[in-house]
Design a protein around this motif. Structure first.
Motif, PDB file in Angstrom:
ATOM      1  N   VAL A 222       0.859  -1.203   0.000  1.00 19.36           N
ATOM      2  CA  VAL A 222       0.000   0.000   0.000  1.00 19.36           C
ATOM      3  C   VAL A 222       0.889   1.245   0.000  1.00 19.36           C
ATOM      4  CG1 VAL A 222      -1.769   1.304   1.251  1.00 19.36           C
ATOM      5  CG2 VAL A 222      -1.883  -1.203   1.187  1.00 19.36           C
ATOM      6  N   ASN A 223       1.942   1.221   0.798  1.00 20.47           N
ATOM      7  CA  ASN A 223       2.857   2.369   0.825  1.00 20.47           C
ATOM      8  C   ASN A 223       3.514   2.579  -0.533  1.00 20.47           C
ATOM      9  OD1 ASN A 223       2.268   2.836   3.482  1.00 20.47           O
ATOM     10  ND2 ASN A 223       4.017   1.671   4.270  1.00 20.47           N
ATOM     11  N   GLY A 224       3.850   1.461  -1.199  1.00 18.03           N
ATOM     12  CA  GLY A 224       4.433   1.550  -2.547  1.00 18.03           C
ATOM     13  C   GLY A 224       3.467   2.209  -3.516  1.00 18.03           C
ATOM     14  N   ALA A 225       2.186   1.822  -3.421  1.00 17.65           N
ATOM     15  CA  ALA A 225       1.169   2.417  -4.311  1.00 17.65           C
ATOM     16  C   ALA A 225       1.014   3.909  -4.024  1.00 17.65           C
ATOM     17  CB  ALA A 225      -0.165   1.698  -4.133  1.00 17.65           C
ATOM     18  N   GLN A 226       1.140   4.271  -2.744  1.00 16.59           N
ATOM     19  CA  GLN A 226       1.052   5.696  -2.382  1.00 16.59           C
ATOM     20  C   GLN A 226       2.202   6.476  -3.005  1.00 16.59           C
ATOM     21  OE1 GLN A 226       1.786   6.991   1.827  1.00 16.59           O
ATOM     22  NE2 GLN A 226      -0.382   7.521   1.662  1.00 16.59           N
ATOM     23  N   GLU A 227       3.383   5.843  -2.980  1.00 14.86           N
ATOM     24  CA  GLU A 227       4.583   6.521  -3.468  1.00 14.86           C
ATOM     25  C   GLU A 227       4.640   6.584  -4.990  1.00 14.86           C
ATOM     26  OE1 GLU A 227       9.405   6.098  -2.847  1.00 14.86           O
ATOM     27  OE2 GLU A 227       8.052   4.943  -1.574  1.00 14.86           O
ATOM     28  N   PHE A 228       4.296   5.460  -5.634  1.00 10.83           N
ATOM     29  CA  PHE A 228       4.498   5.384  -7.084  1.00 10.83           C
ATOM     30  C   PHE A 228       3.232   5.593  -7.898  1.00 10.83           C
ATOM     31  CE2 PHE A 228       7.888   2.731  -5.162  1.00 10.83           C
ATOM     32  CZ  PHE A 228       8.970   3.542  -5.506  1.00 10.83           C
TER      33      PHE A 228
ATOM     34  N   THR B 251      -2.922   6.574  -2.453  1.00  8.19           N
ATOM     35  CA  THR B 251      -3.453   5.353  -1.821  1.00  8.19           C
ATOM     36  C   THR B 251      -3.124   5.270  -0.326  1.00  8.19           C
ATOM     37  OG1 THR B 251      -2.974   4.284  -3.925  1.00  8.19           O
ATOM     38  CG2 THR B 251      -3.529   2.835  -2.080  1.00  8.19           C
ATOM     39  N   GLU B 252      -4.167   5.077   0.495  1.00  5.48           N
ATOM     40  CA  GLU B 252      -3.920   4.905   1.928  1.00  5.48           C
ATOM     41  C   GLU B 252      -4.875   3.881   2.526  1.00  5.48           C
ATOM     42  OE1 GLU B 252      -5.260   8.041   4.660  1.00  5.48           O
ATOM     43  OE2 GLU B 252      -5.891   9.175   2.906  1.00  5.48           O
ATOM     44  N   VAL B 253      -4.445   3.300   3.646  1.00  7.13           N
ATOM     45  CA  VAL B 253      -5.288   2.313   4.325  1.00  7.13           C
ATOM     46  C   VAL B 253      -6.448   3.048   5.003  1.00  7.13           C
ATOM     47  CG1 VAL B 253      -5.387   0.640   6.212  1.00  7.13           C
ATOM     48  CG2 VAL B 253      -3.419   0.655   4.671  1.00  7.13           C
TER      49      VAL B 253
END
Ligand code: ADP
Ligand code: MG
Length: 265
Positions: A176-182, A187-189
């Motif tokens: 999820v953190n990767g999706a937020q970054e890239f 994207t967040e939980v």
């Protein structure tokens, strides 16, 4: 503009498909326009909502929608407020298509671009037609999952109270953190939902407490228990199901919690 929510955890049997189907149904019953997307080649969400075999959607699924960058042609209407973008086993060929351009039927559709943002870009053409888009994911951290995460503002993490699910959580949070970054959607939980609880088991109770201690901000108060009518939704569906009320009852509180979190963001 739709709010997009992915249901995920890279472990099977945690209630992802059931929860996605119920949530999509409940949101649609409250009067919102919803698109449910099946990103798992097992096609369980597809069968739950359409009450048809997922093989009926061969050549007419989310895979073709992504390959042709055309959602509308592949939408399956479920009820007045709820649409489905279905899946079947051929969705398993999604990574091969991304990296070779070869589709399952032998044709070539070259793909250039970011392999994780295909679904996100495909959905751009329909985001203003829905209030909510909910996405079901496979039990793996595959391309189907990274595409779902990168297409979503929010993620609901499904936690089935067991040791193997507990050990899956950190890597899922990293994704999820990767999706937020890239990705492009921040994207967040949105929360962690405890599912499939067996109230008689002390180990389940212990894992309920452990996960709440680890993620006090994220945990939803609602705990979904194992309940025969909820399990039998896969058999009876949402139409002409005499026990529907009983199957959905425990999800009403989850729905309220989820909506209030979305609205307070
Ligand atoms: N609350 C529940 N009570 C009883 N059975 C359930 C419940 N939630 C899901 N099931 C059943 O458990 C199995 C796994 O659920 P599913 O939603 O398919 O999980 P996942 O998508 O994470 O693999 C399915 O057979 C489903 O019908
Ligand atoms: Mg599933």
């Amino acid at each position: 503009m739709a709010v997009t929510i992915t249901m995920g955890i890279q472990k099977g049997g945690c209630g992802k498909s059931t929860t996605t189907g119920i949530l999509a149904y409940l949101i649609s019953q409250k009067g919102y326009k919803v698109l449910a997307i099946d990103m798992d080649s097992q096609g369980n969400l597809t069968e739950l909502l359409s009450e048809q075999p997922s093989n009926d959607f061969m050549g007419k699924s989310v895979l073709e929608a992504m390959q042709q960058n055309n959602v509308e042609e592949f939408i399956v209407p479920i009820n007045g407020n709820l649409d489905l973008l279905p899946a079947n086993n051929f969705l398993a060929t999604f990574p091969r298509w991304i990296y070779t351009g070869k589709t399952y039927n032998g044709s070539t559709i070259p793909f250039k671009g970011n392999p994780s943002l295909i679904l996100d870009q495909t959905l751009d053409s329909v985001r203003d037609k829905y209030d909510f888009i909910v996405i079901d994911t496979p039990p793996s951290l595959s391309e189907q999952t990274t595409n779902s995460l990168c297409a979503s503002e929010y993620v609901v993490v499904l936690f089935e109270c067991s040791n193997w699910c507990y050990s899956a959580i950190p890597n899922f949070m990293d994704s999820v953190n990767g999706a937020q970054e890239f990705g492009n959607r921040g994207t967040e939980v949105l929360g962690i939902l405890r599912t499939m609880n067996d109230v008689r088991r002390s180990d389940a109770k212990a894992f309920n407490e452990l996960i709440a201690e680890d993620y006090p901000e994220q945990i939803f108060e609602t705990i979904i228990t194992r309940k025969a009518p909820t399990g039998r939704l896969s058999l009876y569906g949402f139409n002409s199901n005499n026990e529907l009320k009983s199957a959905l009852a425990q999800y009403e509180n989850f729905y309220e919690e989820l909506m209030s979190r979305v609205q307070s963001k």
